[in-house]
Design a protein around this motif. Structure first.
Motif, short mmCIF file in Angstrom:
data_model
loop_
_atom_site.label_atom_id
_atom_site.label_comp_id
_atom_site.label_asym_id
_atom_site.label_seq_id
_atom_site.Cartn_x
_atom_site.Cartn_y
_atom_site.Cartn_z
N ALA A 1 0.82 -1.21 0.00
CA ALA A 1 0.00 0.00 0.00
C ALA A 1 0.86 1.26 0.00
N PHE A 2 1.85 1.26 0.83
CA PHE A 2 2.63 2.48 1.00
C PHE A 2 3.41 2.82 -0.27
N VAL A 3 4.03 1.79 -0.82
CA VAL A 3 4.82 1.99 -2.02
C VAL A 3 3.93 2.47 -3.16
N ASN A 4 2.81 1.86 -3.28
CA ASN A 4 1.90 2.25 -4.36
C ASN A 4 1.44 3.69 -4.20
N TRP A 5 1.21 4.05 -2.97
CA TRP A 5 0.76 5.41 -2.67
C TRP A 5 1.80 6.44 -3.14
N LEU A 6 3.03 6.11 -2.87
CA LEU A 6 4.08 7.08 -3.16
C LEU A 6 4.59 7.02 -4.60
N THR A 7 4.41 5.92 -5.24
CA THR A 7 5.03 5.75 -6.54
C THR A 7 4.78 6.91 -7.52
N PRO A 8 3.58 7.44 -7.59
CA PRO A 8 3.39 8.55 -8.54
C PRO A 8 4.33 9.71 -8.27
N VAL A 9 4.78 9.85 -7.06
CA VAL A 9 5.65 10.99 -6.74
C VAL A 9 7.11 10.61 -6.88
N THR A 10 7.48 9.54 -6.24
CA THR A 10 8.90 9.23 -6.17
C THR A 10 9.33 8.27 -7.25
N GLY A 11 8.38 7.65 -7.88
CA GLY A 11 8.72 6.59 -8.81
C GLY A 11 9.13 5.36 -8.03
N PHE A 12 9.08 4.24 -8.67
CA PHE A 12 9.53 3.04 -7.97
C PHE A 12 10.04 2.04 -8.99
N SER A 13 11.14 1.46 -8.65
CA SER A 13 11.58 0.35 -9.47
C SER A 13 12.03 -0.74 -8.51
N HIS A 14 11.78 -1.91 -8.91
CA HIS A 14 12.08 -3.02 -8.04
C HIS A 14 13.50 -3.47 -8.30
N GLY A 15 14.31 -3.43 -7.27
CA GLY A 15 15.70 -3.84 -7.44
C GLY A 15 15.83 -5.34 -7.55
N GLU A 16 16.90 -5.76 -8.17
CA GLU A 16 17.16 -7.19 -8.30
C GLU A 16 18.08 -7.62 -7.18
N LEU A 17 17.57 -8.44 -6.31
CA LEU A 17 18.42 -8.92 -5.23
C LEU A 17 19.36 -10.00 -5.77
N PRO A 18 20.56 -10.03 -5.26
CA PRO A 18 21.47 -11.09 -5.70
C PRO A 18 21.08 -12.44 -5.11
N PHE A 19 20.24 -12.41 -4.11
CA PHE A 19 19.81 -13.68 -3.54
C PHE A 19 18.38 -13.52 -3.04
N SER A 20 17.85 -14.54 -2.47
CA SER A 20 16.44 -14.54 -2.11
C SER A 20 16.14 -13.52 -1.02
N VAL A 21 14.93 -13.05 -1.06
CA VAL A 21 14.47 -12.12 -0.05
C VAL A 21 14.60 -12.72 1.34
N TRP A 22 14.31 -13.99 1.42
CA TRP A 22 14.31 -14.63 2.75
C TRP A 22 15.69 -14.69 3.35
N VAL A 23 16.67 -14.77 2.49
CA VAL A 23 18.04 -14.78 3.00
C VAL A 23 18.30 -13.47 3.74
N VAL A 24 17.87 -12.38 3.11
CA VAL A 24 18.07 -11.08 3.75
C VAL A 24 17.35 -11.04 5.09
N THR A 25 16.11 -11.43 5.07
CA THR A 25 15.34 -11.39 6.29
C THR A 25 15.99 -12.25 7.36
N GLY A 26 16.42 -13.38 6.93
CA GLY A 26 17.07 -14.27 7.88
C GLY A 26 18.33 -13.67 8.47
#
Lengths: 663, 519, 546, 99
Positions: free
Chosen positions: A519-544
Motif C-alpha cells: 500500500a505504501f509503495v503504491n501510494w508514493l510511486t506517482p511521486v517518487t517513482g519506484f523500481s524493483h531492485g534485483e536482489l542477488p539472492f532470495s528475499v528470505w536470505v536477507v530477512t534471515g
C-alpha cells in the motif's frame, strides 16, 4: 511484490515526476493552507498575547495542533477519493518575490508524499502537544513552550507543503528556528543555550547548501519551482545536476544530523524531552530525507550524487550506532540511535527509485517508535527527578508499568523484532541496499546489517539498564550533593501516557499495514517513482540474516547488562568505547578544524583591523601631524631666517622660470 | 594720450585726470588726509566720533562711487590706473571689508572702555609712561587715518595699470600697515616684534618687486602693463630680462598674498598685530594683492602663460600643502588662522592659474567669500578674552560652545566655510576656483587642492571639537558682549557666508561681468 | 502629471523648517521640543505616504520632478524627482524618523559622559534637547534631498553638508570617546567628499566640452547626462571616465562603507547614541549605496563595468570580514557596527553584480537593513541604557528578567541573520542569486556570510540574554510603553516585508530596469531554460486559485 | 662704456644688499641693506632709461627715493620703539613668536 513494472529508473521517474500533473486546489483542498495557518495563528496568539494567555495557552496550542491534524485528515480522506494525477494539488496563495526571471510565489503543493508528512507531523505533533501538557505542567513558561511548538508545526508543514525550493527554504529555516528556541528553552542553563546555538549554526552550514542549490537551479533553469526544476532536470548537464544534488545533500546533512554535520544532535537533547521526541526524532531531522526524496529527479539524473548520498548514509548509520552503544545518558543514546536510523533513510534515498519509498516508510515507522521511545524516556525522567543517567536507573518496570510496556514495544519495533513496524521498514532498506548491486550493494548491505546488530545491542542495553536489574537509584551517587534525596519513581499522568500508548500502537502495527498489498509503495510511486531492485539472492536470505544479526545484538547486550551488575560509574572501557563515549571525537575535530582556526582568524582580524587598516589611517594622520610638528620648526622666529627663505624662494622661482623656458 | 610722456615730445601737456573715475580712491585718500587734520585740530574728546563718521562716511561714499562706476572699462590718469571690471569689483569688496574693519577697529567695549590699541605707542612696554597713559585713559585715534591710507593703497593696488603705480600703491598700502601692526594695547612686545618683522621683510620684498620692475622695464622699455604684454609677444633674444623680471615681480606680489615660501611673515604678524588689524590685513591685503597679481599676469603676461604657469603651479601646490599641514599643530588661534590663510592663498592661486576668464571671475568670487569669513573669524577672536586680553591660546577655547553657544556656533560656521563645507560661501568659492582650474587644464592642482582641503579640514574641525565637545575650563575665558559695531561686523560676516553659500548667483554674475580686464 | 505642487521641495523643507523651529524654542521647554520634532517627523511621514500613493510605478521614470535654476554660473538647477529607488528610500527615511525621535526621547536630556570618561556631572545644557532634535531634523531634510536630487551638484552639496549635523550629533551626544568618533567620521567622509568634488568638477568640464548645458556650459542634470552617455553624445575618454568613476566611488565607498574604508563606522556607531547610530547606518550611509546605483552606474556605465569585478571582490571581502570581526567583538554596539559592514558588502555586491536581481535586491536590502538595524540597535540601546554598560560580558540572563526585550531583540537578531520569513531574507537572497548568476565565486563566498551571520547574532544573544542572571542585570526592567511603540512597528515591517515585499518591488523594478539598460547589461540567461511548453501548465496552476 | 656694466654693478649691489639683510643682525644695518637694494635698483632703472632712450626709468628713480624716504620714517620709528622696549636693536632678539 509490486505491480509496477521493473522499468528503468528514468522511465519510472518521468512517470512519477513530482508535481508534473498538478491540479489547482479546489473543494476541500482549497483549505490546504489552513494546515499551516492554524498552528501559525496559534503561535502568533500565544506569543503576542503574552501573559494574558498563560492560563489557557497550552490548551489553545493543543487545539490548534489538533485542528491542523483534523484538516490534514480531511485532506487525506479527500485525496483517497481522488485518483492518479488528481492527487497532486497546487494552491497558489500569492506572489512573493518577482524580479526579472526570479519569480517566487507563496504556493503549496500537496501530493502523496507531502500528505504522508502532513499526517505524520500533525499526528505525532498533536500527540506531543498533549503529552507536553502534563510534562511541562510545572514550567512557568509553558505558554511559550506551546507557542514554539505551534511555530514548529507551522514551519515543518510549510517545509513539506511548499511548491518551490525557496519557500521550502523558509520552512527549512523556520524549523531550524523552532528547534533553536526549543533546544534552548531552558535558557538559564548555559549548556542549553550553547546547544541551541550549535544546532542552529551547524544547520546554517547545511542551509548554505540549500541556498547554493537554489542558485544553481536558477542559473540552470531560471526557476526553482518543483514543477519546472524537476521536470527539466533530465535535460540538464550531469555536472549541474551533480552540483545541485551535492548541495541538497549538504542541506540534508545539516538538518538530518548526517555525517559530517551530525555533531549538534546529541547536544540538542538539552531541550525538553517532548521536543526531542517531536523535532529531533520524528519530524524535523527527517526533513533531509524529505528533501532528497522530493528532489528524486535531480538525484536520478546524477548517479555520482546518489553514490555520495549512500556513502553519507552508510557512515552515519554506523556512526550513530557506535556512539549509541556507549552513551549512559538515555536521551543521548536515543539521539545517537536517531542519527543512525536516519542514516538508514538517507542511504535508502540514495539508492534511487528502489529506495525512496522505503526511506519514507522507515521514516514514518521511525516517527512512531522513536517518538514513543523518547516520550517513554521523558516519562522515566519525569518520575526520576529529571535524572538522565541510565546508570542511575534500574528495575523501573515495577514503578511505571505503562511506560515500560509502551517503551518496550517501541524497543521491539526499532530493533526490528519480526512483524513489528521496524522489522518491515528496515528489512526493505537492507534489501534495497543489496539490490543496488555490485560491490556497492554488498558493502551497503553489510553496513545496514551490522548496524541492525548494533541497533539491537544498544537498544537492549537501554532497555535493560532502565527497566531491569538492580534499583541503582536508591543509593546516593558518588559525590552527591548534600541535599540529595532518593527519587520516588512513579507512573506519569494520563496526558502523558495516552500519547505513548497511541504511538505504541503505531510502532506495532504501522509497518504491517504499510506493506499490506504494498500500500505504501503504491501510494508514493506517482511521486517518487519506484523500481524493483534485483536482489542477488532470495528475499528470505536477507530477512534471515537481518533477524540473526538482531538476535546477536540482543544476546550480547543481555550477557553484558543482564547477567552482570551494571557499575554505577562507567568503567574505563576499550579505546573504542572511550571514543564512542566522546561521540567519536566529533566535537574535538570540529573544534580543531573549524572553531580554533576560526577563533584565531577572528582574533587576528580584530588585531589587523585596529592595527592594520585603522592603523594605516591613523598612521597617515600621525604622519601628517608629525610632518606638521617638524615643519613648523622652520618658522624659527628669526627674521633673518625668514628673509633667507624668501631669498631662497626667489632664487628657486627665478631659476625655475628660466628653466621652464629651456625645457 | 600716453604719447604725452614720450621723450620725443618736447612740450609736456598737463595730463588729464578723470576725477570721476578715480573718485573711490580719491575719496578714501581725502578722508585719510582729513583724518590727519582731525588729529591735529579736533579736540581729543570729539576725535573718535569725528574719525568714525568720517571714515565710515568716506568709505560709504567711495562705495557709492564704485557702484556708480560699475560697467566702466577705462584707463584713467594717463594710463596709470585701470578703471575696469576687476578694479571696481575689488574696490567695492575692499571698501565693504574696510567698513567692517573700521567697525572692529572702533570697538571700545572690550577693554573696559578702551580699544585694541596702545594708549601711548611711543612709550616702552611696561614703562611708567605707559602706565600713566593707561591710567589717564588715553585713547589714540591715529589708527583711523592710518587705516584709511592703507585702504587707499589697497584700492589703487589692483587698479594700477603700470608697474610704477603698482609699486607706489604697494608701499602706500604697506607702510601704514607696518605701523598698525605695532599698536596693540596688550602684549606689546609681540606687537612690536610683529611690526619689525613685517616691516623688514616687507621692505625686503619690495626691493625684489622693484628689481623685477626694473628688469621688465629694461626688457620692454615701458612700465605699462599693456606695453609689456605687447613686448612679450615679439621674439627677442634677451628673454632672460623678461623672465627674471617677471619672476621677481611675482615674488613681490606673492609675498603680499602670503604664498609659500614667501609666507613666513604671516603667522608672526597675524599673531602679534592687534586683532582688528590682523583681520583687516588678512582680508583686505589679500584681496588687493591678488587683484594686483591677477592684473599683472592677466594683462602684462598673458603671452607668457607657458612660462609662468608651471612655476606658479608649483608655488600653489607648495602653498596649499604647507599651509594646511603646518596649521594642524598650531596652538594659537590667530596663528592657526594665519596658516589657514596661507592655505587659502594656495586655493586662490589655483583659480588664478586657470588663466582664463573663469579663472579671473572665480578668483574674484573667492576673494569676496574669503574676505568676509576671515574678518568675521577675527572679530570673534576679539571677543574671547581673559585677564591678559584676548585668550588666543586654543586650549583656552575648550568648552566655549557650552558657555556661549551662539558665539561658538558663529565661529564654527566660519571655520566650516574655511573648510569649504557646502552651503557656505567657502564651498561655492572652492568649487568656482577648482572648476576654473580644471577647465583651464590645471587638473593636478584640483587634486592637490581637494587633498589639502581634507587636511585643512582637520584643524578647523579640531577647533570645533574643542569648543563643543570638550569640558569647559573652570578658569576659562569670558565672552565679552560687544557694542553694535562688532556685532554688526560679525552679523555681516555670517550673512555673507550663508548667502554666498546658498544663493551665490548674483555675486557670481557680478564677478563674471567684472572679469574682463581693460588693456 | 502630478500636478504642479512641489511635493519633494516641501518634503525637503518641512524637516528643515521644523528643525529651525525646534532650535528656536525657548530653553527649558524640552518636552515641547520633543513633541514638535515628533510632529514634524510624523507630518513628513504623511507626506511621504501621499507621494508614494501618488507615484505610479508604470509612469515616467522620474516623477514629481521640479527644476528651478539655482546657480546659473555652474549650470546648477534645483532639480528634484524620484524614481522607484529614490522613492522607497525616502519612504524608509520618513518612516524611521518618528521612531528614532521616540527612541531618543531622553537621550539628550541628561548631561553626556565627559570625554575623560568621568560620570556626567551637573545638568545638561539647557538647549541640548533642542539641539539634538533640530539636528536630527536637519539630517532628515538633507537625506531626503540626497535621495531626490536629479542634479549632481545638488546631490553633492547635501551629501556633504549632511556631515555637519551628523558630526554634531555624534560628537555632542553619546559615549566617552564620542569626539574622537565624530572627528573620525567627519574627516573620513570629508576626504571622500572632497575627492568626489574633484570628480564632480571634472564631470562639469567634460559636459561643458561636449556643450551639454548649451552655450558652452556644462550641466549637472543627471537625466541629460545619462541620456547623452546612452546615445553616445557624451563619449568620455576612457581614462577620464575611470578617474571620475573612482572619484565618485571613493566618496560612496567611504560613506557606504566598503571594505577597507570602513574603520570609521565602528567607532561612530559605538560612541553615538543608538538613535544617531541608526541615523548613520540606516539612512546616511544608504545615501552612499544609493548614489553608487544612481550616479556611478548611470553616468559611468563603462567604467562601472570595468571596475565591477574589483568592487564585487571588495564587497565580498567586506561581507566575510565584517562578519568575522563581529564575532570577535566584546562591545554590543561595535558588534552591530561590524554586522552593518557585512551587510553593506551585500548591498554593494548586489549593485555591482549588475543583474536585475542584484539591483532590486540591493535596493530592497537598503530598506530592510534600515529597519532591521534600527530594531537591533535601538533595542540594544534600551538594554545598554538600563545596565549602563555596552560590554557584552556585563550581561547575561536578560531573558529571565526582561522577556519582551529579549524576545524583540531576538527577532531583530534573526532579521539581521536574514532568517527566511523576515524581510532581510528576501533582499539577501536576491542579491546572492543576482551575484551568483554573474560572478559565481563571489556568490559562493558571500553565501558563507549567512553562516557567519548566524554565528555573530546567536553568540551575541546567547551571551547577553541567556544563561544565569548576572549581577547588575537583575534590576533591568522590561520595555516600557514608549519603547514598545518604538519596537512594534519595526517588528511589523520586518514580518510583513518578509512575506509580502511586492509593493516595494513593484515600485523598484521599473527603475532597476532603467538602470540596467543604462549600463547596457542584461541578466545572464539560464543554461537550460525551461521549455515554453511547461509554461501553460504553470500558468494554469497559478491562475487556478485565490 | 657698455651700459650693461652698470647693470652688472646694479645686480652686484642688489646682491650685496640682500646678503647684508641675511647676514647682519642690527636692525638698522639690515634696513640700510634694504636701502642699498633699492638704490641698486635705481641704478638699473637709470641705466635702462639710458638704453631705451626714455625718461621713465629716471622718473622712477625719483619715486623710489621718495618711497625709500617714507620707508625710513616708518622703519626707524618701529626700530626705535623696539629698541626702547628691549634695549637692543638686534633682529635676532625679536623671536618671541615662532613655530
Amino acid at each position: 511484490m509490486t505491480q509496477t513494472s521493473v522499468s528503468s529508473v528514468y522511465l519510472a521517474s518521468t512517470e512519477g515526476g513530482a508535481g508534473m500533473h498538478s491540479v489547482a486546489a479546489s473543494g476541500v483542498f482549497s483549505a490546504t493552507w489552513l494546515v499551516i495557518g492554524l498552528p501559525l495563528l496559534g503561535a502568533a496568539v500565544l506569543l503576542l498575547g503574552g501573559r494574558r494567555t498563560n492560563r489557557f495557552g497550552h490548551w489553545l496550542g493543543t487545539l490548534f495542533a489538533l485542528g491542523s491534524f483534523a484538516v490534514a485528515a480531511a485532506l487525506f480522506a479527500a485525496m483517497l477519493g481522488e485518483s492518479g494525477a488528481d492527487r497532486s494539488i497546487d494552491q497558489h496563495l500569492w506572489n512573493w518575490v518577482a524580479v526579472g526571471d526570479f519569480q517566487a510565489e507563496i504556493g503549496l503543493h500537496l501530493d502523496q508524499l507531502s500528505m504522508v508528512f502532513v499526517l505524520l507531523i500533525t499526528g505525532v505533533g498533536s500527540l506531543i502537544h498533549i503529552y507536553s501538557i502534563g510534562y511541562m505542567e510545572h514550567d512557568e513558561n509553558r505558554r511559550r513552550f506551546f507557542a514554539y511548538l505551534n511555530l514548529f508545526l507551522a514551519s515543518m508543514l510549510l517545509l513539506v507543503l511548499a511548491n518551490n525550493y525557496l519557500l521550502l527554504y523558509v520552512g527549512w529555516e523556520g524549523v531550524g528556528l523552532a528547534s533553536y528556541l526549543l533546544i534552548g528553552f531552558w535558557q538559564h542553563k548555559p549548556s542549553a543555550a550553547t546547544a541551541a546555538k550549535k544546532a542552529f549554526i551547524m544547520n546554517r552550514v547545511g542551509d548554505f547548501g540549500l541556498a547554493v542549490a537554489i542558485f544553481l537551479m536558477f542559473t540552470a533553469f531560471g526557476t526553482f519551482s518543483f514543477d519546472e526544476v524537476l521536470g527539466g532536470s533530465a535535460a540538464a548537464s550531469d555536472g549541474t545536476m551533480t552540483a545541485i544534488g551535492l548541495m541538497l545533500l549538504l542541506a540534508a546533512c545539516g538538518k538530518s544530523a548526517q555525517f559530517p554535520l551530525q555533531a549538534w544532535l546529541g547536544d540538542a537533547m538539552e531541550g525538553p524531552t517532548p521536543v526531542s521526541a517531536l523535532i529531533h526524532a520524528a519530524t524535523m531531522v527527517t526533513a533531509g530525507v524529505y528533501l532528497i526524496t522530493r528532489s528524486a529527479e535531480i538525484f536520478n539524473a546524477s548517479p555520482d550524487a546518489q553514490l555520495v548520498v549512500t556513502i553519507v548514509g552508510a557512515i552515519t548509520v554506523l556512526f550513530g550506532a557506535i556512539v549509541g552503544c556507549a552513551k549512559d545518558d538515555i536521551k543521548k543514546a536515543l539521539a545517537a540511535s536517531t542519527m543512525s536510523q536516519i542514516g538508514y533513510m538517507i542511504l535508502a534515498a540514495g539508492l534511487g527509485p528502489i529506495g525512496y519509498a522505503f526511506a519514507i516508510m522507515h521514516l514514518v515507522t521511525h516517527g512512531f517508535f522513536k517518538a514513543g521511545l523518547f516520550l517513554g524516556a521523558g516519562s522515566v525522567m519525569h518520575g526520576m527527578n529529571d535524572e538522565v543517567d541510565m546508570r542511575r536507573y534500574g528495575g523501573l518496570r515495577k514503578y511505571m508499568p505503562v511506560t515500560f510496556v509502551t517503551f518496550g514495544l517501541g524497543y521491539l519495533a526499532i530493533i526490528g523484532f519480526p512483524l513489528l513496524s521496524g522489522f518491515f521498514s528496515k528489512d526493505k532498506i537492507i534489501e534495497a541496499a543489496f539490490a543496488k548491486g555490485g560491490t556497492t550493494g554488498y558493502v551497503l548491505g553489510s553496513v545496514t546489517l551490522v548496524a541492525a546488530a548494533l541497533t539491537a545491542y544498544y537498544m537492549t542495553r537501554v532497555m535493560l539498564m532502565t527497566f531491569f536489574g538492580r534499583e541503582r537509584w536508591k543509593e546516593a551517587p558518588v559525590g552527591a550533593p548534600a541535599d540529595w534525596h532518593e527519587p520516588h519513581p512513579h507512573e506519569s499522568p494520563v496526558s502523558m501516557t495516552l500519547p505513548m500508548i497511541v504511538l505504541a500502537f503505531g510502532s506495532v502495527f504501522a509497518g504491517g499495514l504499510f506493506v499490506l498489498n504494498d500500500a505504501f509503495v503504491n501510494w508514493l510511486t506517482p511521486v517518487t517513482g519506484f523500481s524493483h531492485g534485483e536482489l542477488p539472492f532470495s528475499v528470505w536470505v536477507v530477512t534471515g540474516m537481518a533477524t540473526a544479526m538482531v538476535a546477536l545484538g540482543v544476546a550480547v547486550a543481555y550477557v553484558q547488562y543482564a547477567r552482570r551488575e551494571v557499575p554505577a560509574v562507567a568503567p574505563q572501557g576499550s579505546l573504542v568505547t572511550v571514543a564512542a563515549r566522546k561521540d567519536l571525537y566529533q566535537d574535538s575535530i570540529n573544534e580543531g578544524l573549524v572553531m580554533r582556526p576560526g577563533q584565531y582568524l577572528t582574533r587576528l582580524l580584530v588585531w589587523l583591523d585596529g592595527r592594520g587598516i585603522d592603523g594605516f589611517v591613523g598612521g597617515l594622520a600621525a604622519f601628517i601631524g608629525g610632518t606638521s610638528s617638524r615643519v613648523r620648526k622652520v618658522q624659527t622666529g628669526f627674521v633673518r631666517s625668514y628673509a633667507l627663505s624668501m631669498f631662497g624662494g626667489t632664487a628657486v622661482v627665478v631659476a625655475a622660470t628660466l628653466m621652464a623656458r629651456m625645457a | 594720450m600716453s604719447e604725452g610722456l614720450q621723450l620725443a615730445v618736447e612740450k609736456i601737456d598737463t595730463p588729464t585726470i578723470e576725477y570721476a573715475e578715480l573718485a573711490p580712491m580719491l575719496i578714501v585718500f581725502g578722508v585719510a588726509v582729513a583724518g590727519v587734520l582731525v588729529e591735529a585740530f579736533v579736540p581729543r574728546k570729539a576725535r573718535y566720533a569725528t574719525h568714525l563718521v568720517l571714515a565710515l562716511g568716506g568709505m560709504a561714499a567711495a562705495f557709492a562711487a564704485v557702484v556708480a562706476l560699475a560697467g566702466e572699462q577705462e584707463v584713467a590718469a594717463v594710463g596709470a590706473v585701470a578703471v575696469d571690471g576687476p578694479s571696481l569689483f575689488l574696490q567695492g569688496t575692499l571698501l565693504l571689508l574696510g567698513i567692517v574693519s573700521v567697525m572692529l577697529i572702533a570697538e571700545r567695549r572690550l577693554e573696559h572702555g578702551g580699544d585694541a590699541f596702545a594708549p601711548q605707542a611711543a612709550a616702552a612696554p611696561g614703562s611708567e609712561a605707559e602706565k600713566e597713559a593707561t591710567a589717564a585713559n588715553l585713547h589714540q585715534t591715529e589708527v583711523f587715518p592710518l587705516t584709511m591710507f592703507a585702504l587707499g593703497g589697497m584700492l589703487l593696488f589692483p587698479a594700477s595699470n603700470d608697474l610704477l603705480t603698482m609699486f607706489v600703491a604697494l608701499e602706500v598700502m604697506s607702510l601704514p600697515l607696518y605701523l598698525l601692526c605695532g599698536l596693540a594695547r596688550r602684549r606689546r612686545m609681540l606687537s612690536q616684534e610683529a611690526a619689525l618683522k613685517y616691516f623688514l621683510l616687507g621692505a625686503f620684498s619690495s626691493a625684489f618687486f622693484l628689481f623685477g620692475v626694473a628688469m621688465l622695464y629694461g626688457y620692454s622699455g615701458s612700465l605699462k602693463l599693456d606695453r609689456i604684454a605687447v613686448a612679450t609677444g615679439g621674439a627677442m633674444d634677451n628673454d632672460a630680462l623678461l623672465l627674471i623680471g617677471m619672476a621677481m615681480v611675482a615674488v613681490g606680489l606673492l609675498f603680499k598674498v602670503g604664498a609659500v615660501p614667501f609666507h613666513s611673515w604671516t603667522p608672526d604678524v597675524y599673531q602679534g598685530a592687534p586683532t582688528p588689524i590682523t583681520g583687516f590685513m588678512a582680508a583686505a591685503t589679500k584681496v588687493a594683492a591678488f587683484g594686483a597679481l591677477l592684473r599683472f599676469f592677466y594683462v602684462a603676461m598673458p603671452g607668457m602663460k607657458w612660462d609662468w604657469r608651471p612655476v606658479m603651479v608649483g608655488v600653489a601646490i607648495v602653498t596649499m600643502i604647507a599651509g594646511a599641514v603646518i596649521a594642524i599643530t598650531q596652538t594659537d588661534v590667530k596663528r592657526m588662522l594665519a596658516y589657514s590663510s596661507v592655505a587659502h592663498a594656495g586655493f586662490i592661486l589655483t583659480g588664478m592659474l586657470a588663466a582664463n576668464e573663469a579663472g579671473a571671475s572665480s578668483t574674484l568670487f573667492y576673494l569676496v567669500a574669503y574676505g568676509f569669513v576671515t574678518l568675521g573669524a577675527f572679530a570673534v577672536v576679539t571677543l574671547v578674552r581673559d585677564a591678559g586680553g584676548e585668550a588666543t591660546h586654543l586650549s583656552r577655547w575648550a568648552g566655549l560652545g557650552r558657555r556661549s553657544p551662539l558665539l561658538a556656533g558663529v565661529f564654527a560656521l566660519f571655520l566650516l566655510a574655511f573648510a569649504g563645507i557646502p552651503l557656505t560661501s567657502g564651498f561655492t568659492g572652492k568649487f568656482a576656483v577648482f572648476q576654473a582650474a580644471a577647465d583651464g587644464g590645471a587638473g593636478s592642482l584640483v587634486i592637490v587642492g581637494v587633498l589639502c582641503s581634507a587636511i585643512a579640514a582637520f584643524f578647523y574641525v579640531r577647533v570645533i571639537v574643542l569648543m563643543f565637545f570638550s569640558e569647559p575650563r573652570a578658569d576659562g575665558p569670558t565672552v565679552v558682549v560687544p557694542s553694535v559695531l562688532t556685532t554688526a561686523a560679525i552679523a555681516l560676516g555670517v550673512a555673507v557666508t550663508v548667502v554666498l553659500g546658498i544663493l551665490p548667483q548674483p555675486v557670481l554674475d557680478l564677478a563674471d561681468k567684472a572679469s574682463l580686464f581693460v588693456h | 502629471m502630478n500636478g504642479d505642487f512641489p511635493w519633494l521641495t516641501v518634503m525637503a523643507a518641512l524637516p528643515f523648517v521644523g528643525g529651525l523651529v525646534v532650535a528656536a524654542l525657548p530653553a527649558g521647554k524640552r518636552v515641547l521640543a520633543k513633541n514638535t520634532a515628533l510632529a514634524v517627523t510624523l507630518a513628513e511621514l504623511v507626506l511621504a505616504i501621499i507621494v508614494t500613493v501618488k507615484f505610479s510605478p508604470d509612469g515616467d521614470r522620474f516623477q514629481f520632478t521640479e527644476s528651478y535654476a539655482w546657480i546659473k554660473s555652474f549650470g546648477v538647477h534645483w532639480s528634484l524627482g524620484v524614481d522607484g529607488i529614490g522613492l522607497v528610500l525616502i519612504l524608509l527615511t520618513a518612516a524611521l524618523m518618528p521612531i528614532l525621535v521616540l527612541a531618543s526621547w531622553h537621550d539628550a536630556d541628561t548631561p553626556q559622559v565627559s570625554a575623560s570618561g568621568e560620570a556626567p556631572s551637573g545638568k545638561a545644557a539647557p538647549r541640548s534637547t533642542h539641539a539634538f532634535f533640530a539636528l536630527m531634523l536637519m539630517v532628515e531634510a538633507m537625506v531626503v534631498v540626497s535621495f531626490a536630487a536629479t542634479d549632481i551638484f545638488v546631490f553633492y552639496i547635501f551629501f556633504e553638508a549632511m556631515l555637519i549635523p551628523m558630526y554634531f550629533l555624534i560628537g555632542g551626544f553619546g559615549g566617552a570617546q564620542r569626539s574622537y568618533a565624530a572627528v573620525k567620521f567627519l574627516l573620513y567622509n570629508l576626504l571622500g567628499g572632497l575627492v568626489m568634488l574633484a570628480a564632480v568638477v571634472a564631470l562639469y568640464v567634460v559636459t561643458a566640452n561636449h556643450d551639454l548645458g548649451g552655450t558652452g556650459q556644462g550641466t549637472f542634470d543627471l537625466v541629460r547626462i545619462s541620456q547623452a552617455v546612452a546615445t553616445g553624445e557624451l563619449d568620455m575618454n576612457p581614462t577620464a571616465e575611470k578617474a571620475m568613476f573612482l572619484g565618485f566611488m571613493f566618496a560612496f565607498a567611504i560613506k557606504a562603507p566598503l571594505w577597507p574604508f570602513h574603520t570609521w563606522l565602528p567607532d561612530t556607531m559605538t560612541e553615538a547614541t543608538p538613535g544617531v547610530a541608526v541615523l548613520v547606518t540606516a539612512m546616511v550611509d544608504k545615501v552612499g549605496t544609493f548614489a553608487m546605483l544612481r550616479f556611478c552606474l548611470e553616468i559611468f556605465p563603462d567604467a562601472s563595468k570595468t571596475f565591477a569585478p574589483v568592487i564585487v571582490t571588495l564587497a565580498v571581502i567586506g561581507i566575510i570580514y565584517g562578519a568575522l570581526l563581529a564575532v570577535g567583538q566584546t562591545d554590543i554596539k561595535r558588534l552591530i557596527a561590524y554586522t552593518s559592514i557585512s551587510h553593506f558588502g551585500f548591498i554593494i555586491m548586489g549593485i555591482f553584480a549588475m543583474t536585475t536581481q542584484g539591483h532590486s535586491g540591493a535596493t530592497l536590502y537598503m530598506i530592510n537593513h534600515g529597519f532591521s538595524t534600527a530594531a537591533l540597535l535601538l533595542i540594544a540601546g534600551f538594554l545598554i541604557s538600563r545596565r549602563g554598560s555596552k560590554t557584552i560580558a556585563d550581561f547575561g540572563g536578560v531573558q529571565k528578567v526582561a522577556p519582551v526585550l529579549a524576545g524583540t531583540f531576538l527577532v531583530a537578531g534573526l532579521a539581521t541573520l536574514s532568517l527566511p520569513g523576515l524581510a532581510p531574507f528576501v533582499s539577501e537572497f536576491l542579491v546572492l542569486v543576482g551575484t551568483y548568476s554573474r560572478y559565481e565565486a563571489a556568490g559562493l563566498f558571500a553565501t558563507v556570510g549567512i553562516i557567519l551571520a548566524a554565528l555573530y547574532v546567536l553568540v551575541l544573544y546567547q551571551r547577553t540574554m541567556t544563561g544565569p542572571v548576572k549581577a547588575g542585570v537583575e534590576k533591568i526592567r522590561d520595555l516600557n510603553v514608549r519603547e514598545l511603540v518604538v519596537v512594534a512597528p519595526l517588528m511589523a515591517v520586518l514580518l510583513v516585508l518578509g512575506v509580502y515585499p511586492k509593493p516595494i518591488l513593484d515600485v523598484v523594478n521599473p527603475a532597476v530596469e532603467e538602470t540596467m539598460s543604462q549600463v547596457e547589461r542584461t541578466d545572464p540567461k539560464p543554461s537550460n531554460p525551461i521549455v515554453p511548453a511547461a509554461q501553460p501548465l504553470a500558468a494554469e496552476t497559478h491562475g487556478g486559485s485565490k | 662704456m657698455n651700459p650693461a656694466n652698470y647693470l652688472f654693478l646694479s645686480a652686484l649691489l642688489f646682491t650685496i644688499g640682500a646678503a647684508g639683510v641675511l647676514l647682519r643682525r642690527n636692525a638698522i644695518v639690515v634696513f640700510m641693506c634694504v636701502e642699498l637694494m633699492l638704490n641698486a635698483t635705481n641704478l638699473a632703472f637709470v641705466t635702462f632709461a639710458r638704453m631705451h632712450g626714455n625718461y621713465d626709468g629716471q622718473i622712477i628713480a625719483f619715486f623710489t627715493m621718495v618711497v625709500a624716504a617714507a620707508e625710513v620714517v616708518v622703519g626707524l620709528s618701529i626700530i626705535i620703539a623696539i629698541f626702547r622696549s628691549r634695549r637692543t636693536a638686534s633682529v635676532d632678539d625679536a623671536n618671541l613668536m615662532k613655530w
